[in-house]
Design a protein around this motif. Structure first.
Motif, PDB file in Angstrom:
ATOM      1  N   LYS A 177      -1.953   3.082   3.753  1.00 60.80           N
ATOM      2  CA  LYS A 177      -3.226   3.429   3.167  1.00 60.80           C
ATOM      3  C   LYS A 177      -4.455   2.780   4.053  1.00 60.80           C
ATOM      4  O   LYS A 177      -4.340   1.812   4.427  1.00 60.80           O
ATOM      5  N   GLU A 313      -5.132  -5.457   3.216  1.00 64.19           N
ATOM      6  CA  GLU A 313      -5.935  -5.376   2.330  1.00 64.19           C
ATOM      7  C   GLU A 313      -7.003  -6.705   2.163  1.00 64.19           C
ATOM      8  O   GLU A 313      -7.737  -6.701   1.572  1.00 64.19           O
ATOM      9  N   ARG A 415       9.205  -7.907  -2.512  1.00 63.98           N
ATOM     10  CA  ARG A 415       8.177  -7.032  -3.010  1.00 63.98           C
ATOM     11  C   ARG A 415       8.501  -6.445  -4.473  1.00 63.98           C
ATOM     12  O   ARG A 415       9.986  -6.450  -4.879  1.00 63.98           O
TER      13      ARG A 415
END
Ligand code: ATP
Ligand code: MG
Length: 527
Positions: A177, A313, A415
């Motif tokens: 992403k 991010e 995760r």
């Protein structure tokens, strides 16, 4: 009034500060700050000469070399939006990222010359292909362009919301992403990195970069450059070569992913006599490091290890475990910290959230949700739906699972996509991986859930034995049985030669899971 930022202004400042001192060493070549400044100015002016507008996307695909630094810095000075392509990706993966970013320009190294002919047909937005060190019919020659370009810094004013970079995530849990970094956010990221390093980086330092510079660049290269430290650039990671480089260049700082750390320890155990006395800090991170590995590393190197927990991010890093917190002898709670990634860094808040987004009490496992104070929230590049789904109530939900101990240390347990629910119980991969890694015959392990009609999911482990080890699945089951609850014990154990990894050193569990599912015979281990 507020004076505007100048694109790449801090790079020019660093060159003024450090001038003729060595900035970058690659093989037998040394480049001073002045030389890097001149070369990046030329590249910036060459880009502007192509008619690129501020914020046009410039993609770079180069293996480690001086120009992989020049390309990052030059794009910044030309007020372009820089993005790095990953040398390990395939043609369709490159095309997907170039199309996602709508890149106008791509800079290719000689190893990627074939792409010069292939990419234009696949990426309609592409207007310029620049070849570094090769000639191709539809590629401009990078060195010719540099030779013809003006050497003065362009000094372009940019607004705070200018998109300086797009960072693509590693694609460990899905497609990479794009994360958009505004000029303000990038500055904050750098400031935070400096804080987290406690300013422990200066003109006497030399950092050895063994990972891809295009990806590590923002994290460690830029701080080195701004502080006047030397950056020594290796072509790739090789444990024996690295040990020689440390001695030769009197390296003071390293950045390793856990697998590299393990390989270096193996090389030292095999009898290297390299002089490592210059080493002050070994930074590590990007993927979980087992307690066993860290214990070994601290025994060997002393308290010079420093862990970062971060993500594309985030304003880097989110948490740091400092050298003095790497304790291997002492009170149990102190030694237990080897399994922690430290405490949140300045201007970062971290909370642990449950399924209903409620904050969980200390000690409970939930999703790690973060906030950066003083800057805007995470912004995915042209993906408003992902941005909206991951930011809730002002918190960015990271997809990582963890908890805090009573003293404020954070522990990552895996995760959320990797959490295993077996017979109604939650099993966190990290705990099982650590239990397996503590077995002397084991080099490393990856744990995940695989579908099972009776239990919903079974705990499956892919284990890499140490060289010469004859460890068996039965021994591993017994070893785990003495350390973790029965429902966490792996029911499927596969011994493998190595684990598949992406360029960030992270195990790509989906590759293992897919391979497992395709197999007809499952080697089930009796309970
Ligand atoms: P994608 O988001 O595309 O699936 P990715 O999350 O691996 O890929 P990155 O942004 O490169 O992409 O990596 C960030 C992740 O790496 C974190 O969310 C965390 O899972 C892991 N990570 C980073 N540092 C550490 C650390 N010190 N210990 C454990 N895990 C870490
Ligand atoms: Mg991620």
């Amino acid at each position: 009034m507020t004076y505007p930022r100048i694109a790449g202004g801090r790079l020019t400042w660093a060159a003024v500060q450090h001038g003729a001192r060595p900035a970058l060493i690659h093989g037998d070549q040394t480049f001073s700050f002045d030389e890097i400044e001149a070369r990046t100015n030329r590249f910036a002016n060459a880009l502007l000469g192509l008619g690129l507008a501020p914020g046009d996307r410039v993609a770079v695909l180069l293996n480690n070399c001086v120009d992989s630094v020049v390309a990052v810095f030059g794009a910044e000075k030309a007020a372009q939006t820089y993005l790095a392509l990953n040398a390990r990706h395939t043609l369709p993966e490159h095309a997907a990222i170039l199309n996602d970013s709508q890149a106008s320009t791509v800079v290719l190294g000689p190893e990627f010359a074939a792409l010069a002919g292939e990419l234009p047909a696949l990426v309609p937005s592409l207007r310029h292909v620049l070849g570094v060190g090769f000639k191709a019919p539809n590629a401009l020659d990078y060195h010719d362009l540099l030779g013809a370009a003006e050497v003065r810094a362009p000094r372009i004013p940019i607004p705070d919301d200018h998109i300086e970079r797009i960072g693509y995530t590693s694609g460990t849990t899905g497609k990479p992403k794009g994360v958009a970094y505004t000029a303000l956010r990038w500055q904050q990221r750098l400031d935070n990195q400096f804080h987290a390093m406690e300013y422990a980086l200066g003109v006497d330092d030399a950092m050895l970069h063994v990972g891809p510079l295009t990806h590590a660049a923002g994290v460690y290269l830029l701080p080195c450059y701004l502080r006047g430290a030397r950056s020594v650039v290796a072509d790739r990671f090789d444990a024996a070569a690295m040990l020689r480089d440390i001695e030769r260049h009197r390296i003071t700082q390293l950045m390793l992913v856990p697998t590299m750390l393990s390989r270096v320890l193996d090389a030292l155990d095999a009898g290297s006599n390299a002089d490592l006395s210059s080493l002050r800090i070994i930074n590590y991170g990007t993927a979980p490091a087992s307690v066993e590995l860290l214990r070994r590393a601290v025994k060997r190197f002393g308290p010079i290890l420093r862990q970062q927990y971060g993500m594309t991010e985030a304003v880097q890093p989110l948490a740091v475990l400092y050298p003095h917190e790497h304790v291997i002898e002492g009170a149990p709670q102190e030694t237990a910290r080897l399994g922690s990634c430290g405490k949140p860094t300045v201007n970062v808040s971290i909370t642990i959230r449950g399924a209903d987004d409620q904050e969980l009490p200390q000690g409970e496992i939930g999703e790690i949700a973060i906030a950066h104070h003083g800057i805007g929230a995470v912004q995915f590049w042209r993906q408003p739906q992902i941005t909206a789904a991951s930011i809730r109530g002002g918190w960015y939900y990271t997809g990582d699972l963890g908890y805090f101990d009573a003293e404020g240390y954070m522990y990552i347990v895996g995760r959320n996509k990797d959490m295993i629910i077996s017979g109604g119980f939650n099993v966190y991969a990290r705990e099982v991986e650590d239990a397996l890694a503590s077995c002397p015959g084991v080099l490393e392990a990856a744990v995940m859930g695989v579908p099972d009609p009776e239990w919903g999911e079974l705990v499956a482990a892919f284990v890499v034995p140490r060289e010469g080890s004859r460890v068996t699945p039965e021994e591993l089951t017994a070893h785990c049985g003495a350390r973790i609850a029965g429902y966490k014990k792996p029911r499927v154990i596969r011994l493998v030669k190595e684990l598949p990894r992406n360029h960030s050193g992270k195990v790509t569990k989906h590759v293992l899971r897919d391979a497992f599912l395709q197999e007809t015979e499952a080697a089930k281990v009796p309970a």
